[in-house]
Design an enzyme around this catalytic site. Structure first.
Site, mmCIF file in Angstrom:
data_model
loop_
_atom_site.group_PDB
_atom_site.id
_atom_site.type_symbol
_atom_site.label_atom_id
_atom_site.label_comp_id
_atom_site.label_asym_id
_atom_site.label_seq_id
_atom_site.Cartn_x
_atom_site.Cartn_y
_atom_site.Cartn_z
ATOM 1 N N ARG A 4 41.912 26.742 42.966
ATOM 2 C CA ARG A 4 41.660 25.312 42.964
ATOM 3 C C ARG A 4 42.278 24.596 41.777
ATOM 4 O O ARG A 4 43.029 23.638 41.925
ATOM 5 C CB ARG A 4 40.147 25.051 42.872
ATOM 6 C CG ARG A 4 39.468 24.604 44.095
ATOM 7 C CD ARG A 4 37.998 24.958 43.955
ATOM 8 N NE ARG A 4 37.921 26.397 43.692
ATOM 9 C CZ ARG A 4 37.857 27.279 44.659
ATOM 10 N NH1 ARG A 4 37.805 26.896 45.898
ATOM 11 N NH2 ARG A 4 37.849 28.562 44.399
ATOM 12 N N THR A 5 41.904 25.050 40.589
ATOM 13 C CA THR A 5 42.290 24.298 39.390
ATOM 14 C C THR A 5 43.793 24.259 39.228
ATOM 15 O O THR A 5 44.390 23.221 38.963
ATOM 16 C CB THR A 5 41.619 24.922 38.156
ATOM 17 O OG1 THR A 5 40.228 25.039 38.400
ATOM 18 C CG2 THR A 5 41.845 24.074 36.923
ATOM 19 N N LYS B 104 54.350 41.956 27.367
ATOM 20 C CA LYS B 104 55.101 42.743 26.384
ATOM 21 C C LYS B 104 54.527 42.568 24.985
ATOM 22 O O LYS B 104 55.109 43.004 24.004
ATOM 23 C CB LYS B 104 56.579 42.304 26.358
ATOM 24 C CG LYS B 104 57.318 42.469 27.665
ATOM 25 C CD LYS B 104 58.744 41.971 27.496
ATOM 26 C CE LYS B 104 59.476 41.946 28.841
ATOM 27 N NZ LYS B 104 60.724 41.182 28.736
ATOM 28 N N ARG C 141 44.588 27.779 30.936
ATOM 29 C CA ARG C 141 43.358 28.522 31.225
ATOM 30 C C ARG C 141 43.474 29.860 30.530
ATOM 31 O O ARG C 141 44.499 30.544 30.644
ATOM 32 C CB ARG C 141 43.150 28.736 32.721
ATOM 33 C CG ARG C 141 42.043 29.754 32.980
ATOM 34 C CD ARG C 141 41.533 29.753 34.367
ATOM 35 N NE ARG C 141 40.823 28.525 34.692
ATOM 36 C CZ ARG C 141 40.211 28.327 35.851
ATOM 37 N NH1 ARG C 141 40.250 29.252 36.782
ATOM 38 N NH2 ARG C 141 39.588 27.200 36.073
ATOM 39 N N HIS D 93 35.075 23.711 30.684
ATOM 40 C CA HIS D 93 36.035 23.445 31.745
ATOM 41 C C HIS D 93 35.948 21.931 31.964
ATOM 42 O O HIS D 93 35.332 21.465 32.913
ATOM 43 C CB HIS D 93 35.637 24.227 33.002
ATOM 44 C CG HIS D 93 36.654 24.217 34.102
ATOM 45 N ND1 HIS D 93 37.770 23.411 34.076
ATOM 46 C CD2 HIS D 93 36.703 24.909 35.265
ATOM 47 C CE1 HIS D 93 38.465 23.614 35.193
ATOM 48 N NE2 HIS D 93 37.836 24.517 35.918
#
Lengths: 312, 177
Positions: free
Chosen positions: A64-65, A92, A114, A142
């Protein structure tokens, strides 16, 4: 317009709703009204961010986000670059800051981040010149989810002040809960947190909310029930006995639903565990605002991207 | 040059504008009037009523917010508040009168034209403004003008205030606040 000069948005970053004033929150919500209209047009695009570049930087899975930010940016005519941890040089061993600075050097205007670590977006914002929008940092916040939840409640009830809002389930692991708590308490809603003691410690009372361990004791009194996802990937086994027991005490089941207020509004930030924290019939029923939340999320994120860019 | 036009002046100017518009359009045919938020919209409301009184019965109405189409956002001060655009009428093939309060650089009108094409294809787009103060930065001209204020220096503002929004009808030529 009188309010045109009265308020000036100055934030280049959106990191946490804890930082925002009531005026700032209301400003985002009223801007979102304008952007909601854009999505109803046959040409769903405005040139406000033409020539800007947004990077979606997701170090955790998201449907969704991530999609919502990408779509919001493209409706504002910005270019979107997707960056995913699994295929990048972070595997890496490159650090977040190094990665971000390298991407920024290519000419980026907004980072949407995120990250599993609380405070990641704030840290990043101190190391880059472009805007940073927090799309979820660990169990911290959030903010765009908090804003879209607020927007959806305001749309449904015409106001937020005075609403009784229950946030139910796995509170301790939930950044959605924290952003909701900050936003709702600032706007004068009454917040009641509901969950088992292992997932809802009493310390939350310090945030000015009620902490309740018996869902049934409040279910008939609340205007909004925001069901949180049980975050199996974050829960330690000692916090959570069995799925069946959780559903029995804290699930939004058909038996519980009949004891709710007639006009109760059901919300869930997604993704849902159907049959665990919420029954399918309720999630898909007429009092569910779940898909409205998703639609409003787009408008709210357009507003946020627009505002942080104007403050650059 | 006068620096202040009062309520009676404003009424005369709007009457004049309405007369010019009425002469240019056919009252039997459909037309759309779209005002640019905020004061262009108020003038559009008044014009619509005046045209209806003259027998125009098929006027469609819309409101345009051009904030998201501007190219001069950084130059117009505090972050402008974007409002919703309200165009629920069909635009295709119908003449459209775009209305604003003051025509200055022409950049608002340029933004408005860009926005309008996202909603449809009017048969013609005409521009009506209450005040033309000169100072164009783009090749844009109004078709119907209430009053022309020539030679207003660029650092002086022409503010139109309307009762519906500001509590008073007036046009004021004043230094930038």
């Amino acid at each position: 317009m009188a309010n045109k000069s009265a308020f000036r948005w100055k934030r280049k970053h959106l990191l946490a709703l804890e930082d925002l004033t009531v005026d700032e929150i209301m400003h985002v919500l009223s801007q979102a009204d304008a952007f909601k209209e854009v999505s109803t047009r046959s040409v769903k695009k405005v040139p406000a961010l033409r020539g800007k570049v947004l990077v979606n930087c997701f170090f955790e899975d998201s449907t969704r986000t991530r999609t919502s930010f990408a779509l919001a940016a493209s409706r504002l005519s910005a270019d979107v670059v997707d960056f995913s941890e699994k295929t990048s040089s972070t595997s890496k061993g490159e650090t977040l800051i190094d990665t971000a600075r390298n991407i920024e050097a290519m000419g980026v205007d907004i980072f949407v981040l995120r990250h599993p670590a609380a405070g990641a977006a704030e840290t990043l914002s101190r190391h880059v010149k472009c805007s940073v929008v927090n799309a979820g940092d660990g169990a911290h916040e959030h903010p765009t989810q908090g804003l879209l939840d607020l927007y959806t409640m305001r749309e449904r009830f015409g106001k937020v002040a005075g609403l009784k809002v229950a946030i139910v389930g796995d509170i301790v692991n939930s950044r959605v809960a924290r952003s909701n708590i900050w936003a709702l308490t600032k706007l004068g809603a009454e917040v009641i947190l509901v969950g088992p003691p292992t997932l809802l410690p009493k310390t939350f009372e310090k945030l000015g909310v009620k902490v309740i361990h018996d869902f049934d004791s409040v279910i008939g009194q609340v205007d909004v029930i925001n069901m949180l996802r049980v975050q199996f990937e974050r829960i330690k086994s000692s916090q959570f006995p069995t799925v069946r027991e959780f559903t029995r005490f804290f699930g939004l089941t058909a038996e519980r639903f009949v004891r709710c207020k007639k006009d109760v509004f059901i919300m869930h930030p997604g993704p849902m565990n159907r049959g665990i924290e919420i029954s399918s019939a309720i999630a898909d029923g007429p009092q569910s605002g779940i898909l409205t939340q998703v639609a409003n999320g787009l408008a709210v994120r357009m507003a946020v991207l627009y505002l942080v860019t104007q403050a650059q | 040059m006068r620096n202040h036009y009062d309520q009676a002046d404003v009424k005369r100017v709007i009457d004049d504008l309405a007369a010019k518009v009425a002469q240019a359009f056919d009252p039997r045919e459909p037309m759309n009037i779209v005002g640019i938020r905020t004061r262009g919209e108020t003038i559009a409301q008044r014009l619509t009523r005046m045209l209806q009184a003259r027998g125009f019965a098929r006027i469609g109405r819309g409101i345009l917010d051009i904030t998201l189409y501007r190219d001069d956002l950084s130059e117009i001060g505090p972050t402008p508040i974007a409002g919703p655009t309200e165009i629920d009428i069909p635009l295709d093939g119908i003449p459209l009168l775009l209305v604003d309060d003051v025509l200055f650089t022409g950049r608002s009108v340029r933004s408005a034209l860009n926005a309008l094409v996202d909603f449809g294809r009017p048969s013609v787009i005409r521009l009506g403004v209450l005040v033309d103060r000169g100072g164009r930065e783009l090749p844009i001209a109004a078709d119907y003008v209430g009053i022309v204020l020539p030679h207003v220096p660029a650092d002086v503002r022409v503010n139109v205030r309307l009762a519906e929004v500001d509590g008073v009808d007036e046009i004021v030529v004043e230094p930038k606040a």
